[in-house]
Design a protein around this motif. Structure first.
Motif, PDB file in Angstrom:
ATOM      1  N   HIS A  10       1.325   9.305  -5.868  1.00  0.00           N
ATOM      2  CA  HIS A  10       1.479  10.493  -5.275  1.00  0.00           C
ATOM      3  C   HIS A  10       2.906  11.027  -4.915  1.00  0.00           C
TER       4      HIS A  10
ATOM      5  N   TYR B  37       1.073   4.026  -2.989  1.00  0.00           N
ATOM      6  CA  TYR B  37       0.811   5.384  -2.605  1.00  0.00           C
ATOM      7  C   TYR B  37       1.980   6.522  -3.232  1.00  0.00           C
TER       8      TYR B  37
ATOM      9  N   SER C 130       0.861  -1.134   0.071  1.00  0.00           N
ATOM     10  CA  SER C 130      -0.070  -0.045  -0.154  1.00  0.00           C
ATOM     11  C   SER C 130       0.948   1.351   0.196  1.00  0.00           C
TER      12      SER C 130
END
Length: 131
Positions: free
Chosen positions: A27, A23, A19
């Motif tokens: 981002h 991310y 995760s």
């Protein structure tokens, strides 16, 4: 029971790492502007180094630089070596166009509080503090 807890812990750690990786990829940190480090940096012994929109000025010379975000800090890099040399007239910033480029750390502060330049003819480092 112990095997199930170990398997659950391994699954949770793996899921968390995946995760975080996803991310981070989706981002990314925003790019830094060329004016990130703008300002005058002074060393009591070696004079002043002024950074303005991708140009470093010291004495009568001006050199271009790029700003890069590295793993642990933010740095500028010039096309060739930027450092400090000591001679009979004292110490001063020099640009050696015959040498390799070198990352110059700006630290983690925003805006940078100081710039550390290496000594070319010695193993010292020279701190230029933001004015």
């Amino acid at each position: 029971m112990r095997d199930r807890m170990g398997a659950l812990a391994a699954f949770l750690v793996t899921a968390g790492a995946v995760s975080f990786g996803l991310y981070s990829c989706t981002h990314p940190l925003p790019p830094l502007g060329q004016n990130f480090a703008d300002g005058s940096y002074r060393s009591s012994e070696c004079g002043t180094l002024t950074l303005r929109k991708g140009s470093a000025k010291f004495g009568q010379q001006t050199v271009t630089y790029e700003i890069e975000r590295r793993k642990g800090d933010i740095a500028i890099i010039t096309p060739h070596l930027l450092g400090v040399v000591e001679d009979s007239s004292g110490c001063h910033v020099v640009y050696d166009a015959s040498s390799f480029p070198l990352y110059i750390s700006l630290g983690r502060n925003n805006p940078p509080a100081a710039i550390i330049l290496p000594g070319i003819s010695n193993q010292f480092v020279y701190k230029f503090v933001r004015q």
